[in-house]
Design a protein around this motif. Structure first.
Motif, PDB file in Angstrom:
ATOM      1  N   ASN A 120       0.804  -1.235   0.000  1.00  0.00           N
ATOM      2  CA  ASN A 120       0.000   0.000   0.000  1.00  0.00           C
ATOM      3  C   ASN A 120       0.827   1.270   0.000  1.00  0.00           C
ATOM      4  OD1 ASN A 120      -2.560  -1.399   0.266  1.00  0.00           O
ATOM      5  ND2 ASN A 120      -1.801  -1.940   2.311  1.00  0.00           N
ATOM      6  N   PHE A 121       1.937   1.262  -0.708  1.00  0.00           N
ATOM      7  CA  PHE A 121       2.754   2.472  -0.742  1.00  0.00           C
ATOM      8  C   PHE A 121       1.921   3.642  -1.247  1.00  0.00           C
ATOM      9  CE2 PHE A 121       7.162   0.331  -1.153  1.00  0.00           C
ATOM     10  CZ  PHE A 121       7.327   0.412   0.225  1.00  0.00           C
ATOM     11  N   PRO A 122       2.164   4.835  -0.705  1.00  0.00           N
ATOM     12  CA  PRO A 122       1.387   5.997  -1.163  1.00  0.00           C
ATOM     13  C   PRO A 122       1.756   6.378  -2.600  1.00  0.00           C
ATOM     14  CG  PRO A 122       3.073   6.665   0.419  1.00  0.00           C
ATOM     15  CD  PRO A 122       3.092   5.172   0.383  1.00  0.00           C
ATOM     16  N   ALA A 123       0.826   7.072  -3.222  1.00  0.00           N
ATOM     17  CA  ALA A 123       1.010   7.457  -4.631  1.00  0.00           C
ATOM     18  C   ALA A 123       2.289   8.255  -4.818  1.00  0.00           C
ATOM     19  CB  ALA A 123      -0.202   8.264  -5.087  1.00  0.00           C
ATOM     20  N   GLY A 124       2.629   9.087  -3.815  1.00  0.00           N
ATOM     21  CA  GLY A 124       3.822   9.928  -3.918  1.00  0.00           C
ATOM     22  C   GLY A 124       5.101   9.125  -4.041  1.00  0.00           C
ATOM     23  N   LEU A 125       5.109   7.949  -3.457  1.00  0.00           N
ATOM     24  CA  LEU A 125       6.285   7.085  -3.562  1.00  0.00           C
ATOM     25  C   LEU A 125       6.283   6.333  -4.890  1.00  0.00           C
ATOM     26  CD1 LEU A 125       8.823   5.740  -2.512  1.00  0.00           C
ATOM     27  CD2 LEU A 125       7.456   4.423  -0.917  1.00  0.00           C
ATOM     28  N   GLU A 126       5.111   5.823  -5.253  1.00  0.00           N
ATOM     29  CA  GLU A 126       4.997   5.117  -6.544  1.00  0.00           C
ATOM     30  C   GLU A 126       5.388   6.040  -7.703  1.00  0.00           C
ATOM     31  OE1 GLU A 126       3.942   1.949  -7.328  1.00  0.00           O
ATOM     32  OE2 GLU A 126       3.602   1.290  -5.267  1.00  0.00           O
ATOM     33  N   ALA A 127       5.098   7.341  -7.523  1.00  0.00           N
ATOM     34  CA  ALA A 127       5.362   8.292  -8.613  1.00  0.00           C
ATOM     35  C   ALA A 127       6.851   8.461  -8.888  1.00  0.00           C
ATOM     36  CB  ALA A 127       4.738   9.641  -8.264  1.00  0.00           C
ATOM     37  N   LEU A 128       7.669   8.020  -7.971  1.00  0.00           N
ATOM     38  CA  LEU A 128       9.111   8.180  -8.147  1.00  0.00           C
ATOM     39  C   LEU A 128       9.730   7.034  -8.958  1.00  0.00           C
ATOM     40  CD1 LEU A 128      10.044   9.349  -4.531  1.00  0.00           C
ATOM     41  CD2 LEU A 128       9.911  10.777  -6.583  1.00  0.00           C
ATOM     42  N   GLU A 129       8.887   6.128  -9.389  1.00  0.00           N
ATOM     43  CA  GLU A 129       9.373   4.898 -10.021  1.00  0.00           C
ATOM     44  C   GLU A 129      10.405   5.139 -11.128  1.00  0.00           C
ATOM     45  OE1 GLU A 129       6.368   2.027 -11.404  1.00  0.00           O
ATOM     46  OE2 GLU A 129       7.790   1.547 -13.008  1.00  0.00           O
ATOM     47  N   ASN A 130      10.117   6.110 -11.987  1.00  0.00           N
ATOM     48  CA  ASN A 130      11.043   6.348 -13.102  1.00  0.00           C
ATOM     49  C   ASN A 130      12.433   6.758 -12.625  1.00  0.00           C
ATOM     50  OD1 ASN A 130       9.230   5.635 -15.018  1.00  0.00           O
ATOM     51  ND2 ASN A 130       8.587   7.744 -15.472  1.00  0.00           N
ATOM     52  N   HIS A 131      12.431   7.567 -11.599  1.00  0.00           N
ATOM     53  CA  HIS A 131      13.731   7.982 -11.056  1.00  0.00           C
ATOM     54  C   HIS A 131      14.443   6.795 -10.406  1.00  0.00           C
ATOM     55  CE1 HIS A 131      13.220  12.126 -11.868  1.00  0.00           C
ATOM     56  NE2 HIS A 131      12.200  12.299 -11.041  1.00  0.00           N
ATOM     57  N   LEU A 132      13.656   6.024  -9.663  1.00  0.00           N
ATOM     58  CA  LEU A 132      14.262   4.937  -8.889  1.00  0.00           C
ATOM     59  C   LEU A 132      14.871   3.869  -9.786  1.00  0.00           C
ATOM     60  CD1 LEU A 132      11.511   4.656  -6.147  1.00  0.00           C
ATOM     61  CD2 LEU A 132      13.835   5.526  -5.843  1.00  0.00           C
ATOM     62  N   PHE A 133      14.234   3.623 -10.898  1.00  0.00           N
ATOM     63  CA  PHE A 133      14.739   2.563 -11.789  1.00  0.00           C
ATOM     64  C   PHE A 133      15.347   3.133 -13.063  1.00  0.00           C
ATOM     65  CE2 PHE A 133      11.377   0.141  -9.390  1.00  0.00           C
ATOM     66  CZ  PHE A 133      12.301  -0.494  -8.563  1.00  0.00           C
ATOM     67  N   HIS A 134      15.874   4.339 -12.925  1.00  0.00           N
ATOM     68  CA  HIS A 134      16.474   4.998 -14.091  1.00  0.00           C
ATOM     69  C   HIS A 134      17.693   4.223 -14.581  1.00  0.00           C
ATOM     70  CE1 HIS A 134      18.012   8.024 -16.726  1.00  0.00           C
ATOM     71  NE2 HIS A 134      19.109   8.147 -16.014  1.00  0.00           N
ATOM     72  N   ASN A 135      18.508   3.813 -13.669  1.00  0.00           N
ATOM     73  CA  ASN A 135      19.746   3.118 -14.047  1.00  0.00           C
ATOM     74  C   ASN A 135      19.991   2.027 -13.019  1.00  0.00           C
ATOM     75  OD1 ASN A 135      22.100   2.490 -15.291  1.00  0.00           O
ATOM     76  ND2 ASN A 135      23.260   4.248 -14.495  1.00  0.00           N
ATOM     77  N   PRO A 136      19.107   1.038 -12.978  1.00  0.00           N
ATOM     78  CA  PRO A 136      19.077   0.148 -11.816  1.00  0.00           C
ATOM     79  C   PRO A 136      20.221  -0.869 -11.800  1.00  0.00           C
ATOM     80  CG  PRO A 136      17.527  -0.622 -13.454  1.00  0.00           C
ATOM     81  CD  PRO A 136      18.124   0.637 -14.009  1.00  0.00           C
ATOM     82  N   ASP A 137      20.594  -1.248 -10.605  1.00  0.00           N
ATOM     83  CA  ASP A 137      21.474  -2.402 -10.474  1.00  0.00           C
ATOM     84  C   ASP A 137      20.784  -3.394  -9.545  1.00  0.00           C
ATOM     85  OD1 ASP A 137      22.161  -1.858  -7.726  1.00  0.00           O
ATOM     86  OD2 ASP A 137      23.522  -0.310  -8.445  1.00  0.00           O
ATOM     87  N   ARG A 138      21.387  -4.546  -9.399  1.00  0.00           N
ATOM     88  CA  ARG A 138      20.703  -5.610  -8.662  1.00  0.00           C
ATOM     89  C   ARG A 138      20.535  -5.284  -7.175  1.00  0.00           C
ATOM     90  NH1 ARG A 138      21.999 -12.108  -8.160  1.00  0.00           N
ATOM     91  NH2 ARG A 138      19.855 -12.715  -8.646  1.00  0.00           N
ATOM     92  N   VAL A 139      21.484  -4.520  -6.641  1.00  0.00           N
ATOM     93  CA  VAL A 139      21.417  -4.182  -5.216  1.00  0.00           C
ATOM     94  C   VAL A 139      20.212  -3.269  -4.948  1.00  0.00           C
ATOM     95  CG1 VAL A 139      22.617  -2.983  -3.347  1.00  0.00           C
ATOM     96  CG2 VAL A 139      23.866  -4.576  -4.821  1.00  0.00           C
ATOM     97  N   GLN A 140      20.014  -2.294  -5.840  1.00  0.00           N
ATOM     98  CA  GLN A 140      18.847  -1.413  -5.721  1.00  0.00           C
ATOM     99  C   GLN A 140      17.546  -2.210  -5.854  1.00  0.00           C
ATOM    100  OE1 GLN A 140      20.220   1.432  -8.693  1.00  0.00           O
ATOM    101  NE2 GLN A 140      18.650   2.802  -7.865  1.00  0.00           N
ATOM    102  N   ALA A 141      17.519  -3.083  -6.869  1.00  0.00           N
ATOM    103  CA  ALA A 141      16.320  -3.893  -7.104  1.00  0.00           C
ATOM    104  C   ALA A 141      16.017  -4.752  -5.875  1.00  0.00           C
ATOM    105  CB  ALA A 141      16.518  -4.767  -8.343  1.00  0.00           C
ATOM    106  N   TRP A 142      17.085  -5.233  -5.263  1.00  0.00           N
ATOM    107  CA  TRP A 142      16.950  -6.073  -4.068  1.00  0.00           C
ATOM    108  C   TRP A 142      16.219  -5.313  -2.954  1.00  0.00           C
ATOM    109  CZ3 TRP A 142      21.890  -7.847  -0.968  1.00  0.00           C
ATOM    110  CH2 TRP A 142      21.531  -8.821  -0.040  1.00  0.00           C
TER     111      TRP A 142
END
Lengths: 425, 248
Positions: free
Chosen positions: A104-126
């Protein structure tokens, strides 16, 4: 059904290898060399903490004495809530502080998705795959909180928790003002040779004209491995002040993205780190200017003892639309003896004219004239070194005030006393 | 307390600078040490304070009944030796208040039972005496201080540490007359008891305010002349050439 972030992260985690030396960001933090084989796989396969802890209705309220020092106090263990205290004063401002499961993450956190997975590595994904939820703080528009919000995470090392993925998410409403202090400790229990991993993250958004202070104290045990990925976003005329202090963990790898999305926004990143014998500390920052007239400044300082290794990688990125950018980046390292290594890699990537940007880095030893001066006033050599090291690192604490300043000065003092023992040993 | 230097030879690893200095400042007296540039005055000051850059190859240094010869710099300080530096270094990150508190605590051997409020009262009154703004307490040690402010800070430290013996290494250089008066006032405050001092200077001026009991002149690592305060006037009138001749 989990949220988008967790689902996407799980897929990414499966498709990516652990980052290796071919990944520039990880080139100097070669996990295969730094960790015993299988450490991360074992941690990633360890069972998630019990979900029964997540029932917020069963939380015990924290003591009333908290009212004097803080507005809100959230205590978590292995990323799951133990106790949440919200003072009457805090309630009156309308501030919301709660723990929310990943479903149930709030919309404000979900909205950051593009930034969060802009250049992802496995540690971040973890982190996103496994985080059970987040401590969430929402500051309403115009609210000015005059006491800090304290969040305390303890990883209980009882032999069961080999991994935790705590997360803090902050939303500062327009014109609001708030301070969050996040402390990460380890319990006193013995780790019995295990190497638990804490894979943490902070996300923070500062709406127009707000002022957000975030301080992170990482005081984990020496055997622990600490990963951290932060994202701060500042809208028009907002100010974000972030401070990170790393006085624990044998292996630290962090990245903090500061996204200056609004015209006239300002983000200041500060950090200090100590790398003792056999410690490896790798700090990363990004100052991403996407709007005109924004200001950013990063100041990171480290002290490295013989046998320790620190890495700092900082990038100032100025996008096409970010005219009149004013951005600075400084990294200074103190090498406390032979066999101390500090790599410093500040970079600029500027895609527009009419900007003021500069970066600088230094690595050097303690000044012999300063050492003699202190000794001539009665300071024994070891104490003179410690005092000068503390003075050197304390410059990064200049933006802190009150409780946060006291806490971090104390952390630093204690860590340096311990550090002197490593150096001697 | 008296300071007795006997046949002191010292210098940098590849260069002898002090070539056999013998000098005694009896308890309670203030002596002046003068000499042309490069004669070794500052080297002597640093060697007395225990600077690790210099090597001592012969001789002894004693303060009262304490043999300083083998002591490290911090041990000399805690025994009551004080050096006011010619060029005090800037120490960013350490405030004057915190630094001095610790230095006083170490000097008095009062670790753990230090009276902080008493110390603050004492510090404030010493700062008033030296005409220094209380705001200096929270500033980083010497950082951004003017030349005169740095020298006053040295004397303030001297007052707070209450040494048995102090060497002032060209504390007067670069000072205007008002600053000079204040520095002299600080030194004179400690005079009278057992406090002894060696005032190293290039000029006569400070000696108008801090009257020396005796004057020594150093040339090329030797003391070539010692005598009463009249030597100062003679040096002022005739320059250093005639004493250089004495060395030959």
């Amino acid at each position: 059904m989990k949220n988008n972030l967790s689902a996407k992260a799980a897929k990414l985690f499966d498709s990516l290898p652990w980052p290796g030396p071919d990944n520039e960001a990880w080139r100097r933090t070669h996990l295969e060399r730094l960790l015993p084989k299988g450490t991360l796989d074992a941690a990633a396969a360890s069972p998630p903490p019990g979900t029964s802890l997540i029932d917020a209705s069963k939380l015990s309220p924290a003591g009333a004495q908290d009212a004097e020092t803080c507005f809100v106090r959230i205590i978590t263990s292995a990323g799951c809530p133990q106790s949440i205290y919200v003072s009457e004063e805090a309630r009156a401002t309308g501030v919301k502080a709660f723990w929310e499961s990943a479903e149930n993450f709030p919309a404000g956190l979900e909205a950051l998705e593009n930034h969060l997975f802009h250049n992802p590595d496995r540690v971040q994904a973890w982190h996103w795959r496994n985080t059970p939820g987040a401590a969430i703080v929402q500051i309403p528009k115009g609210a000015c909180l005059n006491k800090p919000i304290l969040i305390e995470e303890t990883l209980s090392a009882d032999g069961k928790n080999l991994f935790s993925a705590p997360h803090v998410h902050i939303e500062a409403g327009g014109g609001s003002e708030a301070e969050i202090i996040w402390s990460l400790h380890a319990s006193e229990a013995s780790l019995q040779g295990q190497r638990p991993v804490v894979n943490a993250g902070i996300t923070g958004t500062a709406e127009a004209n707000s002022k957000l202070r975030v301080t992170l104290r990482q005081k984990l045990k020496g055997e622990m491995i600490f990963f951290l990925n932060n994202l701060f976003q500042a809208e028009r005329d907002a100010l974000v002040l972030f401070m990170e202090s790393h006085t624990g963990s044998s292996l630290v790898k962090t990245h903090t993205s500061a996204i200056l999305d609004g015209e006239g926004s300002e983000i200041r990143l500060n950090g200090l780190y100590l790398a003792g014998k056999d410690q490896h500390i790798d700090i990363g920052t990004l100052q991403d200017h996407r709007a005109p007239r924004a200001v950013s400044d990063a100041l990171y300082k480290g002290a490295v003892y013989p046998g320790g290794w620190s890495v700092y990688q900082g990038l100032i990125q100025v996008q096409h639309d970010a005219a009149k950018t004013d951005a600075y980046l400084t990294n200074n390292n103190l090498l406390l003896g032979d066999g101390a290594r500090a790599d410093s890699l500040p970079q600029l990537n500027i895609l527009t004219d009419d900007v003021k940007c500069s970066h600088g880095s230094t690595s050097g030893k303690l000044d012999s004239a300063q050492l003699f001066y202190l000794q001539s006033r009665g300071f024994p050599p070891v104490e003179a070194e410690r005092a000068l090291t503390e003075g050197f690192l304390a410059e990064t604490l200049k933006n802190l005030r009150g409780h946060a300043a006291e806490l971090l000065h104390t952390d630093l003092e204690l860590a340096l006393k311990a550090g002197t023992v490593w150096a001697d040993g | 307390m008296n300071l007795k230097i006997t046949n002191l030879k010292a210098g940098l690893p590849d260069k002898e600078i002090l070539k056999g200095i013998s000098l005694e400042v009896p308890s309670g007296e203030v002596h002046a040490l003068m000499g042309p540039n490069g004669s070794g005055k500052s080297t002597l000051a640093n060697v007395l304070a225990g600077h690790p850059q210099y090597e001592m190859t012969a001789g002894t240094i004693a303060m009262g009944n304490v043999d300083l010869t083998e002591l490290e710099a911090h041990e000399r300080a805690r025994a009551g030796f004080f050096l006011a530096f010619q060029y005090p270094v800037e120490v960013p990150g350490i405030t004057v208040g915190k630094f001095l508190k610790r230095a006083v605590e170490l000097r008095r051997g009062e670790e753990g039972k230090f009276n902080v409020s008493g110390y603050i009262t004492e510090l404030r009154s010493a700062m008033d005496f030296m005409g220094m703004d209380q705001g200096f307490i929270n500033r980083y040690l010497n950082e951004g201080f003017s030349g005169g402010e740095k020298k006053r800070m040295e004397i303030l430290q001297m007052l707070m540490l209450n040494p048995n013996f102090a060497v002032l290494d060209e504390t007067d250089s670069g000072l205007d007359i008002d600053a000079l008066r204040i520095v002299a006032k600080g030194v004179n405050k400690l005079r009278g008891g057992k406090f002894g001092s060696l005032v190293i200077t290039h000029y006569q001026r400070i000696l108008d305010y801090v009257k020396p009991d005796k004057v020594h002149v150093m040339v090329e690592g030797h003391i070539v002349l010692s005598g009463g305060p009249d030597i100062v006037n003679e040096l002022e009138a005739r320059g250093y050439d005639w004493v250089k001749e004495m060395k030959k």
